[in-house]
Design a protein around this motif. Structure first.
Motif, PDB file in Angstrom:
ATOM      1  N   GLN A 186      29.158  28.146  47.309  1.00 10.82           N
ATOM      2  CA  GLN A 186      30.208  29.129  47.570  1.00 10.82           C
ATOM      3  C   GLN A 186      30.357  30.071  46.386  1.00 10.82           C
ATOM      4  OE1 GLN A 186      33.640  26.744  48.484  1.00 10.82           O
ATOM      5  NE2 GLN A 186      32.780  25.991  50.413  1.00 10.82           N
ATOM      6  N   ILE A 187      30.213  29.528  45.174  1.00  8.56           N
ATOM      7  CA  ILE A 187      30.283  30.369  43.974  1.00  8.56           C
ATOM      8  C   ILE A 187      29.084  31.307  43.916  1.00  8.56           C
ATOM      9  CG2 ILE A 187      30.120  30.302  41.451  1.00  8.56           C
ATOM     10  CD1 ILE A 187      31.822  27.710  41.586  1.00  8.56           C
ATOM     11  N   MET A 188      27.895  30.788  44.219  1.00 13.88           N
ATOM     12  CA  MET A 188      26.700  31.631  44.199  1.00 13.88           C
ATOM     13  C   MET A 188      26.814  32.774  45.213  1.00 13.88           C
ATOM     14  SD  MET A 188      24.677  30.502  41.844  1.00 13.88           S
ATOM     15  CE  MET A 188      26.005  29.826  40.840  1.00 13.88           C
ATOM     16  N   LYS A 189      27.300  32.461  46.432  1.00 12.31           N
ATOM     17  CA  LYS A 189      27.420  33.503  47.455  1.00 12.31           C
ATOM     18  C   LYS A 189      28.471  34.528  47.047  1.00 12.31           C
ATOM     19  CE  LYS A 189      28.108  34.419  52.350  1.00 12.31           C
ATOM     20  NZ  LYS A 189      28.105  33.858  53.722  1.00 12.31           N
ATOM     21  N   LEU A 249      29.911  34.298  34.011  1.00 12.12           N
ATOM     22  CA  LEU A 249      29.918  35.552  33.262  1.00 12.12           C
ATOM     23  C   LEU A 249      30.261  36.729  34.167  1.00 12.12           C
ATOM     24  CD1 LEU A 249      29.099  37.057  30.564  1.00 12.12           C
ATOM     25  CD2 LEU A 249      26.856  37.287  31.609  1.00 12.12           C
ATOM     26  N   LEU A 250      29.555  36.843  35.287  1.00 13.46           N
ATOM     27  CA  LEU A 250      29.706  38.006  36.153  1.00 13.46           C
ATOM     28  C   LEU A 250      31.011  37.997  36.931  1.00 13.46           C
ATOM     29  CD1 LEU A 250      26.018  38.164  37.403  1.00 13.46           C
ATOM     30  CD2 LEU A 250      27.156  39.843  35.946  1.00 13.46           C
ATOM     31  N   LEU A 251      31.574  36.805  37.155  1.00 13.49           N
ATOM     32  CA  LEU A 251      32.834  36.713  37.893  1.00 13.49           C
ATOM     33  C   LEU A 251      34.045  36.569  36.981  1.00 13.49           C
ATOM     34  CD1 LEU A 251      31.684  34.415  40.835  1.00 13.49           C
ATOM     35  CD2 LEU A 251      32.283  36.835  40.972  1.00 13.49           C
ATOM     36  N   GLY A 252      33.828  36.694  35.672  1.00 11.72           N
ATOM     37  CA  GLY A 252      34.948  36.758  34.752  1.00 11.72           C
ATOM     38  C   GLY A 252      35.522  35.428  34.351  1.00 11.72           C
ATOM     39  N   TRP A 255      34.740  33.796  28.037  1.00  9.25           N
ATOM     40  CA  TRP A 255      35.656  34.394  27.063  1.00  9.25           C
ATOM     41  C   TRP A 255      35.512  35.896  26.939  1.00  9.25           C
ATOM     42  CZ3 TRP A 255      33.270  36.924  23.093  1.00  9.25           C
ATOM     43  CH2 TRP A 255      31.953  36.555  22.803  1.00  9.25           C
ATOM     44  N   GLN A 256      34.319  36.443  27.260  1.00 10.10           N
ATOM     45  CA  GLN A 256      34.131  37.864  27.041  1.00 10.10           C
ATOM     46  C   GLN A 256      34.671  38.724  28.159  1.00 10.10           C
ATOM     47  OE1 GLN A 256      31.759  35.672  27.367  1.00 10.10           O
ATOM     48  NE2 GLN A 256      30.954  36.141  29.351  1.00 10.10           N
ATOM     49  N   GLU A 257      35.171  38.119  29.268  1.00  6.90           N
ATOM     50  CA  GLU A 257      35.937  38.797  30.291  1.00  6.90           C
ATOM     51  C   GLU A 257      35.169  39.854  31.082  1.00  6.90           C
ATOM     52  OE1 GLU A 257      38.918  38.329  31.463  1.00  6.90           O
ATOM     53  OE2 GLU A 257      39.805  36.970  30.003  1.00  6.90           O
ATOM     54  N   THR A 258      34.769  39.506  32.284  1.00  4.79           N
ATOM     55  CA  THR A 258      34.409  40.512  33.272  1.00  4.79           C
ATOM     56  C   THR A 258      35.711  40.919  33.932  1.00  4.79           C
ATOM     57  OG1 THR A 258      32.344  39.375  33.668  1.00  4.79           O
ATOM     58  CG2 THR A 258      32.981  40.995  35.290  1.00  4.79           C
ATOM     59  N   HIS A 259      35.899  42.188  34.165  1.00  8.79           N
ATOM     60  CA  HIS A 259      37.181  42.640  34.701  1.00  8.79           C
ATOM     61  C   HIS A 259      36.938  43.663  35.788  1.00  8.79           C
ATOM     62  CE1 HIS A 259      41.422  43.615  34.796  1.00  8.79           C
ATOM     63  NE2 HIS A 259      41.140  44.888  34.624  1.00  8.79           N
ATOM     64  N   ALA A 260      37.459  43.399  36.966  1.00 13.26           N
ATOM     65  CA  ALA A 260      37.423  44.369  38.055  1.00 13.26           C
ATOM     66  C   ALA A 260      38.852  44.602  38.495  1.00 13.26           C
ATOM     67  CB  ALA A 260      36.589  43.854  39.228  1.00 13.26           C
ATOM     68  N   ALA A 261      39.413  45.750  38.157  1.00 12.70           N
ATOM     69  CA  ALA A 261      40.801  46.031  38.480  1.00 12.70           C
ATOM     70  C   ALA A 261      40.979  46.199  39.974  1.00 12.70           C
ATOM     71  CB  ALA A 261      41.250  47.306  37.749  1.00 12.70           C
ATOM     72  N   SER A 262      42.094  45.688  40.509  1.00 13.88           N
ATOM     73  CA  SER A 262      42.325  45.717  41.946  1.00 13.88           C
ATOM     74  C   SER A 262      42.434  47.151  42.468  1.00 13.88           C
ATOM     75  CB  SER A 262      43.601  44.939  42.280  1.00 13.88           C
ATOM     76  OG  SER A 262      44.710  45.490  41.586  1.00 13.88           O
ATOM     77  N   HIS A 263      42.923  48.074  41.618  1.00 10.11           N
ATOM     78  CA  HIS A 263      43.060  49.455  42.078  1.00 10.11           C
ATOM     79  C   HIS A 263      41.774  50.246  41.868  1.00 10.11           C
ATOM     80  CE1 HIS A 263      43.972  49.519  37.770  1.00 10.11           C
ATOM     81  NE2 HIS A 263      43.605  50.775  37.772  1.00 10.11           N
ATOM     82  N   GLU A 264      40.752  49.607  41.278  1.00 10.19           N
ATOM     83  CA  GLU A 264      39.458  50.259  41.089  1.00 10.19           C
ATOM     84  C   GLU A 264      38.361  49.359  41.637  1.00 10.19           C
ATOM     85  OE1 GLU A 264      38.817  53.157  40.219  1.00 10.19           O
ATOM     86  OE2 GLU A 264      40.499  53.917  39.068  1.00 10.19           O
ATOM     87  N   PRO A 265      38.293  49.180  42.984  1.00 11.22           N
ATOM     88  CA  PRO A 265      37.346  48.224  43.540  1.00 11.22           C
ATOM     89  C   PRO A 265      35.890  48.597  43.306  1.00 11.22           C
ATOM     90  CG  PRO A 265      38.341  49.570  45.269  1.00 11.22           C
ATOM     91  CD  PRO A 265      39.076  49.877  44.009  1.00 11.22           C
ATOM     92  N   GLU A 266      35.618  49.864  42.939  1.00 10.13           N
ATOM     93  CA  GLU A 266      34.226  50.260  42.725  1.00 10.13           C
ATOM     94  C   GLU A 266      33.816  50.119  41.267  1.00 10.13           C
ATOM     95  OE1 GLU A 266      33.434  54.089  44.287  1.00 10.13           O
ATOM     96  OE2 GLU A 266      34.214  53.644  46.268  1.00 10.13           O
ATOM     97  N   GLY A 267      34.711  49.685  40.419  1.00  9.69           N
ATOM     98  CA  GLY A 267      34.387  49.591  39.003  1.00  9.69           C
ATOM     99  C   GLY A 267      34.392  48.162  38.515  1.00  9.69           C
ATOM    100  N   ILE A 268      33.419  47.825  37.671  1.00 11.75           N
ATOM    101  CA  ILE A 268      33.372  46.501  37.056  1.00 11.75           C
ATOM    102  C   ILE A 268      33.066  46.690  35.576  1.00 11.75           C
ATOM    103  CG2 ILE A 268      30.977  46.261  37.805  1.00 11.75           C
ATOM    104  CD1 ILE A 268      31.324  43.270  37.693  1.00 11.75           C
ATOM    105  N   SER A 269      33.816  46.014  34.731  1.00 10.44           N
ATOM    106  CA  SER A 269      33.631  46.130  33.291  1.00 10.44           C
ATOM    107  C   SER A 269      33.182  44.786  32.723  1.00 10.44           C
ATOM    108  CB  SER A 269      34.937  46.567  32.615  1.00 10.44           C
ATOM    109  OG  SER A 269      35.308  47.853  33.069  1.00 10.44           O
TER     110      SER A 269
END
Length: 425
Positions: A186-189, A249-252, A255-269
């Motif tokens: 489920q995590i991989m998908k 790492l990719l799902l945040g 410690w280095q924090e992947t961040h996808a803001a809810s109001h910016e669904p097309e952006g990932i940091s």
């Protein structure tokens, strides 16, 4: 999608070239929303109206329709290395710190074909995952409750004589069966679905599309509801450890924090504090360099206090203002060396505050040796080591550099010689 690359402390234009004002504002909003952005996002980006200036975070920050890659740089006055070279060097540091099990050749080759660090991570994840899935998905026994025409497993009498009291053609069955719909899958998908929206590489998109088809039997779970604590990695699924780290790492979840803001669904940091990364990289390599020496390498340890209640004729026991040296080198319980890493250009000189900090460590930890460790400028010949004594004492303060672009063997040898200096012939 507008994408730009810049080095730490570098700037990117806003206006006729570079980003539009709207794109710059979107990136600044993403910086303010990110956990590493500080109170107003200026720990990541600063707005100077006609340009944006990057700070000491490296990685990728993105917003709707735009993204900015920030690469590490020790000396802004030296000619730029190519982005691919620096990206490969950064990828190597992350590989050592995060234990992603990426070969040097693989990271170097892919860094030259990827458009950004984020694309590089997604491409590596897709390649690794597809190779594992083609060998077969791991399965685990799970309990099922289903209504069938023929008995399978055992009958559930309560459900049979209530729900199906007037349906003799339906049997309430309880049985165990092997299933691929397990927490790990489920995590991989979820990771596949998540990164599919953020890669710009068509080759990677094709691999992710194949993975979505192969994961058809696995339930789609939102990233916020993933069962991380239920993942069981046993001998049969141990090879998935590295992929699990990629997903964290990719799902945040790191410690280095992947961040996808809810109001910016097309952006990932995907951002990493360079000071913390340099410290973790040095500590990991130092731990390997001293593996057979009887010395222990402890990061962010110590936790001794500076101040405490004063009583005449007694040694003060600290109770406030805790200290946390970057790296302690200990033999048994005794601190022999304290290292403090600084991701700064040493040619700018040593900060007074850094020296004062090391003097405090010498007093509190009673360490005879202290080291301020800086990255060497790439291509610099020789490594600098300056030795100083602390006034009114016998402690030795060393100011040294280490080549982060060196091979692992060379780097560990440098660190070992830093701990055990060569005796002059």
């Amino acid at each position: 999608m507008t994408h730009r690359t810049v080095h730490e402390w570098g700037r990117v234009a806003v206006g006729d070239v570079g980003f539009t004002r709207g794109q710059a504002d979107a990136l600044l909003a993403a910086a303010r929303a990110h956990p590493f952005g500080g109170t107003d996002g200026t720990d990541i980006l600063c707005d100077h109206h006609r340009h944006l200036r990057a700070r000491q975070m490296v990685g990728v920050i993105a917003a709707r329709g735009t993204s900015l890659e920030i690469l590490p740089k020790v000396d802004p006055t030296t000619p730029d290395d190519t982005p691919a070279t620096v990206r490969g060097r950064l990828m190597h540091m992350l590989n050592v710190v995060l234990g992603l099990d990426i070969s040097t050749g693989e990271a170097s080759a892919m860094s030259h074909s990827a458009d950004s660090l984020l694309d590089l991570f997604i491409a590596l994840f897709a390649d690794r995952l597809l190779a594992e899935v083609r060998h077969g998905l791991p399965r685990q026994y799970q309990s099922f409750d289903e209504d069938l025409r023929a008995l399978r497993g055992r009958l559930d009498p309560v459900r049979q004589f209530t729900v199906h009291a007037v349906r003799p053609d339906r049997l309430a069955c309880r049985f165990d069966a092997l299933s691929v719909d397990i927490p790990l899958m489920q995590i991989m998908k979820a990771c596949v679905l998540f990164v599919s929206r953020h890669t710009r590489s068509m080759a990677t998109q094709r691999k992710l599309a194949e993975l979505r088809f192969l994961f058809d039997e696995v339930r789609a779970v939102t990233p916020g509801a993933l069962p991380w604590k239920q993942v069981r990695v046993d001998r049969s699924s141990r090879r998935w450890n590295t992929l699990l780290e990629f997903a964290r790492l990719l799902l945040g979840q790191r410690w280095q924090e992947t961040h996808a803001a809810s109001h910016e669904p097309e952006g990932i940091s995907l951002l990493f504090p360079m000071n913390d990364l340099f410290e973790a990289y040095v500590a990991a390599q130092l731990r390997r360099a001293l593996a057979d020496s009887g010395l222990d390498v402890v990061t962010q340890g110590g936790l001794r206090y500076c101040l405490g209640p004063w009583r005449e004729g007694e040694d003060t026991v600290g109770t406030s203002f805790s200290t946390r040296p970057d790296i302690l080198v200990r033999r048994g319980g005794k601190v022999e060396i304290i290292l403090d890493t600084k991701w700064k250009n040493l040619t700018n000189g040593v900060s007074q505050a850094d020296v004062y900090q090391m003097m405090a460590y010498a007093r509190i930890y009673r360490s005879p040796r202290l080291v301020l460790l800086y990255p060497a400028v790439p291509g610099e010949s020789g490594r600098k080591i300056e030795m100083h004594g602390l006034a009114e004492g016998r402690e030795r303060l060393e100011i040294a550099t280490v080549a982060v672009e060196a091979s692992e063997t060379e780097l560990r040898e440098e660190l070992r010689h830093l701990v055990f200096p060569r005796t002059p012939a």
